[in-house]
Motif scaffolding. Structure first.
Motif, PDB file in Angstrom:
ATOM      1  N   MET A  22       0.841  -1.193   0.000  1.00 19.20           N
ATOM      2  CA  MET A  22       0.000   0.000   0.000  1.00 19.20           C
ATOM      3  C   MET A  22       0.882   1.251   0.000  1.00 19.20           C
ATOM      4  N   ILE A  23       0.398   2.284  -0.681  1.00 17.78           N
ATOM      5  CA  ILE A  23       1.085   3.574  -0.677  1.00 17.78           C
ATOM      6  C   ILE A  23       0.141   4.627  -0.118  1.00 17.78           C
ATOM      7  N   PRO A  24       0.672   5.711   0.445  1.00 17.36           N
ATOM      8  CA  PRO A  24      -0.184   6.751   1.018  1.00 17.36           C
ATOM      9  C   PRO A  24      -1.020   7.460  -0.050  1.00 17.36           C
ATOM     10  N   TRP A  25      -2.239   7.837   0.328  1.00 15.63           N
ATOM     11  CA  TRP A  25      -3.086   8.677  -0.515  1.00 15.63           C
ATOM     12  C   TRP A  25      -2.959  10.112  -0.004  1.00 15.63           C
ATOM     13  N   LEU A  26      -2.629  11.037  -0.895  1.00 13.32           N
ATOM     14  CA  LEU A  26      -2.398  12.418  -0.509  1.00 13.32           C
ATOM     15  C   LEU A  26      -3.630  13.276  -0.776  1.00 13.32           C
ATOM     16  N   GLY A  29       9.975   2.442  -6.766  1.00 11.94           N
ATOM     17  CA  GLY A  29      10.060   3.894  -6.806  1.00 11.94           C
ATOM     18  C   GLY A  29       8.744   4.601  -6.566  1.00 11.94           C
ATOM     19  N   LEU A  30       7.621   3.884  -6.636  1.00 10.77           N
ATOM     20  CA  LEU A  30       6.322   4.511  -6.408  1.00 10.77           C
ATOM     21  C   LEU A  30       6.201   4.896  -4.939  1.00 10.77           C
ATOM     22  N   LEU A  31       5.872   6.163  -4.689  1.00  8.72           N
ATOM     23  CA  LEU A  31       5.895   6.695  -3.327  1.00  8.72           C
ATOM     24  C   LEU A  31       4.501   7.008  -2.787  1.00  8.72           C
ATOM     25  N   ALA A  32       3.631   7.606  -3.618  1.00  6.15           N
ATOM     26  CA  ALA A  32       2.330   8.053  -3.135  1.00  6.15           C
ATOM     27  C   ALA A  32       1.417   8.290  -4.328  1.00  6.15           C
ATOM     28  N   ALA A  33       0.142   8.541  -4.034  1.00  4.66           N
ATOM     29  CA  ALA A  33      -0.847   8.851  -5.061  1.00  4.66           C
ATOM     30  C   ALA A  33      -1.745   9.971  -4.563  1.00  4.66           C
ATOM     31  N   GLY A  34      -2.376  10.670  -5.517  1.00  3.95           N
ATOM     32  CA  GLY A  34      -3.338  11.692  -5.156  1.00  3.95           C
ATOM     33  C   GLY A  34      -2.769  13.089  -5.180  1.00  3.95           C
ATOM     34  N   ALA A  35      -3.413  13.992  -4.417  1.00  9.71           N
ATOM     35  CA  ALA A  35      -3.089  15.426  -4.371  1.00  9.71           C
ATOM     36  C   ALA A  35      -3.396  16.084  -5.711  1.00  9.71           C
ATOM     37  N   ASP A  36      -2.561  17.024  -6.138  1.00 13.91           N
ATOM     38  CA  ASP A  36      -2.855  17.803  -7.345  1.00 13.91           C
ATOM     39  C   ASP A  36      -1.546  18.169  -8.028  1.00 13.91           C
ATOM     40  N   LEU A  37      -1.666  18.905  -9.134  1.00  9.43           N
ATOM     41  CA  LEU A  37      -0.488  19.325  -9.890  1.00  9.43           C
ATOM     42  C   LEU A  37      -0.338  20.847  -9.859  1.00  9.43           C
ATOM     43  N   SER A  38      -0.687  21.437  -8.737  1.00 11.75           N
ATOM     44  CA  SER A  38      -0.494  22.875  -8.589  1.00 11.75           C
ATOM     45  C   SER A  38       1.000  23.190  -8.592  1.00 11.75           C
ATOM     46  N   PRO A  39       1.379  24.405  -8.973  1.00  6.46           N
ATOM     47  CA  PRO A  39       2.801  24.759  -8.919  1.00  6.46           C
ATOM     48  C   PRO A  39       3.412  24.526  -7.540  1.00  6.46           C
ATOM     49  N   GLN A  40       2.656  24.804  -6.489  1.00  8.86           N
ATOM     50  CA  GLN A  40       3.189  24.633  -5.137  1.00  8.86           C
ATOM     51  C   GLN A  40       3.477  23.156  -4.851  1.00  8.86           C
ATOM     52  N   ARG A  41       2.570  22.268  -5.266  1.00  9.97           N
ATOM     53  CA  ARG A  41       2.775  20.830  -5.050  1.00  9.97           C
ATOM     54  C   ARG A  41       3.946  20.335  -5.892  1.00  9.97           C
ATOM     55  N   LEU A  42       4.024  20.766  -7.142  1.00  9.95           N
ATOM     56  CA  LEU A  42       5.126  20.335  -7.998  1.00  9.95           C
ATOM     57  C   LEU A  42       6.469  20.801  -7.452  1.00  9.95           C
ATOM     58  N   LEU A  43       6.550  22.041  -6.998  1.00  9.93           N
ATOM     59  CA  LEU A  43       7.808  22.530  -6.432  1.00  9.93           C
ATOM     60  C   LEU A  43       8.188  21.742  -5.180  1.00  9.93           C
ATOM     61  N   ALA A  44       7.205  21.451  -4.343  1.00 10.46           N
ATOM     62  CA  ALA A  44       7.481  20.655  -3.144  1.00 10.46           C
ATOM     63  C   ALA A  44       8.015  19.283  -3.520  1.00 10.46           C
ATOM     64  N   ALA A  45       7.469  18.706  -4.593  1.00  7.47           N
ATOM     65  CA  ALA A  45       7.924  17.394  -5.038  1.00  7.47           C
ATOM     66  C   ALA A  45       9.366  17.448  -5.537  1.00  7.47           C
ATOM     67  N   TYR A  46       9.638  18.355  -6.469  1.00 13.27           N
ATOM     68  CA  TYR A  46      10.974  18.392  -7.055  1.00 13.27           C
ATOM     69  C   TYR A  46      12.036  18.735  -6.021  1.00 13.27           C
ATOM     70  N   ARG A  47      11.697  19.562  -5.069  1.00 14.76           N
ATOM     71  CA  ARG A  47      12.669  19.897  -4.026  1.00 14.76           C
ATOM     72  C   ARG A  47      13.028  18.684  -3.171  1.00 14.76           C
ATOM     73  N   ARG A  48      12.216  17.637  -3.215  1.00 12.46           N
ATOM     74  CA  ARG A  48      12.467  16.410  -2.453  1.00 12.46           C
ATOM     75  C   ARG A  48      12.917  15.247  -3.345  1.00 12.46           C
TER      76      ARG A  48
END
Length: 242
Positions: A1-5, A24-43
């Motif tokens: 199981m992976i976390p749902w965001l 490599g699959l980490l999580a699912a869900g959330a959105d593709l807002s610029p803020q979410r994408l930046l948070a992802a790439y920074r990690r």
């Protein structure tokens, strides 16, 4: 199981990514807002999913990367690069540009290929990354001929990190020339690595190599907080290229 965001759920630590079934699959869900994408790439996390799937977030191990000093340029590509560079300085039929039509590059990358259907780049993805582009974090490298976009690549730039997303070509070597121009530009701004995310034979042919997630994250943490590249104006093409 992976976390749902949900929209406010933070990403889990990348060490929690799956190692079997969908490595490599980490999580699912959330959105593709610029803020979410930046948070992802920074990690060191990126989205990748197909039509009908939820948004899937990945942190692959190993991670495919192209060191900008190690771009592999064949003799035929060198010849094509010289032709484009000479034209860009002369009659202007061939032109190399950054960011003159970012969305057009994305849509060209999403279009059906000779070898199969269109890519995973949906309207939802295009909307998310054009949002990043408007904020100055996503950029396109473009090859034009007689006013027509014939090759390109795009990705995300944060500090001294560049995350390559996709390329396309409508003429022979069009995507490779756009990539070479991007590499030339990034090297001039002390960017030493392009994240290519997943291992493919095509990327390997250009000089990309797999490294461990730990190595990738060490590089990321050392480079992500540098100042943004302020100007993406075109420079003299391939001034130091072979």
């Amino acid at each position: 199981m992976i976390p749902w965001l949900e929209s406010s759920t933070p990403f889990p630590d990348v060490s929690q990514a799956l190692t079997v079934d969908a490595p490599g699959l980490l999580a699912a869900g959330a959105d593709l807002s610029p803020q979410r994408l930046l948070a992802a790439y920074r990690r060191g996390i990126f989205p990748w999913f197909s039509k009908g799937q939820p948004i899937l977030w990945w942190s692959t191990d190993p991670r495919m990367v192209l060191m900008t000093a190690n771009l592999r340029v064949s003799n035929s590509l060198k010849k094509a690069m010289r032709k484009v560079a000479n034209s860009a300085r002369g009659d202007g039929r061939w032109q190399l540009r950054f960011d003159s039509d970012f969305e057009a590059v994305m849509r060209a990358c999403a279009a059906p290929r000779k070898e199969g259907p269109g890519t995973w780049i949906s309207d939802e993805i295009i909307a998310g990354y054009t949002g990043l582009h408007r904020l100055g974090y996503a950029h396109s490298s473009e090859l034009w001929f007689d006013g027509e976009l014939v090759g390109g690549a795009y990705g995300v730039s944060i500090g001294r990190m560049f995350y390559g997303e996709s390329m396309f070509a409508r003429v022979t070597d069009g995507s490779k020339i756009a990539l070479a121009y991007l590499v030339h530009f990034l090297k001039s701004h002390d960017v030493s690595m392009i994240d290519c995310q997943q291992e493919t034979t095509h990327l390997a042919s250009l000089g990309a190599v797999p490294i461990s997630r730990a190595q990738f994250l060490t590089h990321l943490h050392a480079n992500i907080d540098h100042p943004q590249i302020k100007s993406w104006e075109a420079t003299a093409p391939f001034a130091s290229a072979p």
